[in-house]
Design an enzyme around this catalytic site. Structure first.
Site, mmCIF file in Angstrom:
data_model
loop_
_atom_site.group_PDB
_atom_site.id
_atom_site.type_symbol
_atom_site.label_atom_id
_atom_site.label_comp_id
_atom_site.label_asym_id
_atom_site.label_seq_id
_atom_site.Cartn_x
_atom_site.Cartn_y
_atom_site.Cartn_z
ATOM 1 N N ALA A 145 3.175 -0.805 4.676
ATOM 2 C CA ALA A 145 2.658 -0.719 6.061
ATOM 3 C C ALA A 145 2.151 -2.067 6.571
ATOM 4 C CB ALA A 145 1.557 0.319 6.136
ATOM 5 N N ASN A 168 7.708 -6.069 -0.923
ATOM 6 C CA ASN A 168 7.724 -4.914 -0.026
ATOM 7 C C ASN A 168 6.284 -4.753 0.455
ATOM 8 O OD1 ASN A 168 7.724 -2.504 1.314
ATOM 9 N ND2 ASN A 168 8.958 -1.409 -0.200
ATOM 10 N N ARG A 205 13.661 4.102 12.097
ATOM 11 C CA ARG A 205 12.495 4.989 12.080
ATOM 12 C C ARG A 205 11.677 4.792 13.366
ATOM 13 N NH1 ARG A 205 9.700 4.609 6.343
ATOM 14 N NH2 ARG A 205 8.622 6.425 7.240
ATOM 15 N N ARG A 234 4.982 12.125 -2.972
ATOM 16 C CA ARG A 234 5.029 12.696 -1.619
ATOM 17 C C ARG A 234 6.253 12.154 -0.883
ATOM 18 N NH1 ARG A 234 0.065 14.213 0.478
ATOM 19 N NH2 ARG A 234 1.356 15.063 2.151
ATOM 20 N N PRO A 270 0.783 -1.225 0.000
ATOM 21 C CA PRO A 270 0.000 0.000 0.000
ATOM 22 C C PRO A 270 0.825 1.290 0.000
ATOM 23 C CG PRO A 270 -0.149 -1.121 2.124
ATOM 24 C CD PRO A 270 0.507 -2.069 1.166
ATOM 25 N N ASN A 271 0.331 2.218 -0.787
ATOM 26 C CA ASN A 271 0.865 3.587 -0.902
ATOM 27 C C ASN A 271 2.162 3.680 -1.694
ATOM 28 O OD1 ASN A 271 -1.201 5.006 0.597
ATOM 29 N ND2 ASN A 271 -0.431 3.894 2.376
ATOM 30 N N GLU A 307 12.061 -10.063 1.785
ATOM 31 C CA GLU A 307 11.343 -8.816 2.076
ATOM 32 C C GLU A 307 12.269 -7.631 1.823
ATOM 33 O OE1 GLU A 307 8.773 -8.581 5.679
ATOM 34 O OE2 GLU A 307 10.070 -6.894 6.197
ATOM 35 N N HIS A 357 12.664 -3.253 1.924
ATOM 36 C CA HIS A 357 12.167 -1.926 2.295
ATOM 37 C C HIS A 357 13.096 -0.877 1.725
ATOM 38 C CE1 HIS A 357 9.118 -3.536 4.845
ATOM 39 N NE2 HIS A 357 10.012 -4.398 5.292
ATOM 40 N N TYR A 360 11.517 8.651 0.681
ATOM 41 C CA TYR A 360 11.397 7.630 -0.366
ATOM 42 C C TYR A 360 11.992 8.038 -1.711
ATOM 43 C CZ TYR A 360 8.227 5.637 3.075
ATOM 44 O OH TYR A 360 7.688 5.130 4.237
HETATM 45 O O1 CA2 Z 1 10.636 1.625 3.432
HETATM 46 C C1 CA2 Z 1 9.762 0.963 2.883
HETATM 47 O O2 CA2 Z 1 9.879 0.467 1.770
HETATM 48 C C2 CA2 Z 1 8.414 0.795 3.600
HETATM 49 O O3 CA2 Z 1 7.935 -0.523 3.313
HETATM 50 C C3 CA2 Z 1 7.496 1.830 3.010
HETATM 51 C C4 CA2 Z 1 6.125 1.870 3.701
HETATM 52 C C5 CA2 Z 1 6.267 1.948 5.212
HETATM 53 O O4 CA2 Z 1 4.993 1.843 5.826
HETATM 54 C C6 CA2 Z 1 7.169 0.867 5.754
HETATM 55 O O5 CA2 Z 1 7.302 1.032 7.148
HETATM 56 C C7 CA2 Z 1 8.539 0.926 5.106
HETATM 57 C C8 CA2 Z 1 5.332 3.081 3.226
HETATM 58 C C9 CA2 Z 1 5.114 3.115 1.755
HETATM 59 C C10 CA2 Z 1 4.457 4.419 1.441
HETATM 60 O O6 CA2 Z 1 5.168 5.002 0.384
HETATM 61 C C11 CA2 Z 1 4.985 6.297 0.138
HETATM 62 C C12 CA2 Z 1 5.704 6.832 -0.881
HETATM 63 C C13 CA2 Z 1 5.587 8.149 -1.183
HETATM 64 C C14 CA2 Z 1 4.717 8.950 -0.464
HETATM 65 C C15 CA2 Z 1 3.989 8.413 0.561
HETATM 66 C C16 CA2 Z 1 4.117 7.081 0.868
#
Ligand code: CA2
Length: 146
Positions: free
Chosen positions: A76, A73, A106, A17, A9-10, A97, A99, A22
């Protein structure tokens, strides 16, 4: 050799964003990067992204008989999803996995990963290069078994 690469997700918001965490590259850039690595390594790949836990479970289940390994990946869902852990255990395919960020550096809640309990490794904090590392780990692992 065929791999599934799943993004949770996301991650479709990549590059739009939170560039400080990221980066500025988009999900399409990430998918192109993964395709390039797999082409170079002579690996077939199917790439997925979903914002829905059940859809990710369905995709993991569909890997059985269709793929030799999984790069995931879970985003969340990493920190909440026993369903994704159970799906990975159920298919019992080698999985890594990934990230983009270093989840250990974090918030406290990001330190726990359920899916990692069914994965041979967790790669974190390397950005896109983490996907390459995961693909190469799986290639070596699966190659040894064949
Ligand atoms: O670091 C990673 O790859 C995560 O899996 C990314 C997740 C986060 O919840 C994990 O703890 C670590 C979040 C992905 C959301 O990605 C976004 C990218 C751009 C803007 C907003 C969110």
């Amino acid at each position: 050799m065929k791999l599934y690469v799943l993004n949770g997700p996301n991650l479709n918001m990549l590059g739009i964003r939170e560039p400080d965490i990221y980066g500025r590259q988009t999900l399409l850039d990430l998918e192109n990067y993964v395709r390039q690595v797999c082409e170079r390594e002579d690996i077939q790949v199917e790439i997925f992204q979903s914002n829905h836990e059940g859809v990710l479970v369905d995709i993991i289940q569909s890997a059985l008989g269709n793929a030799d390994g999984i790069v995931i990946n879970p985003a969340a869902y990493t920190h909440t999803s026993v369903a994704i852990l159970d799906a990975l255990k159920a298919v019992a395919l080698p999985a890594v996995e990934v990230h983009l960020s270093d989840i250990n550096q974090r918030e406290e809640f990001r330190r726990i990963s359920y899916p990692a309990m069914a994965c041979m490794a967790q790669v974190k904090g390397l950005g896109f290069a983490g996907y390459e590392k995961a693909i190469l780990m799986l290639k070596e692992h699966i190659g040894q078994k064949k």
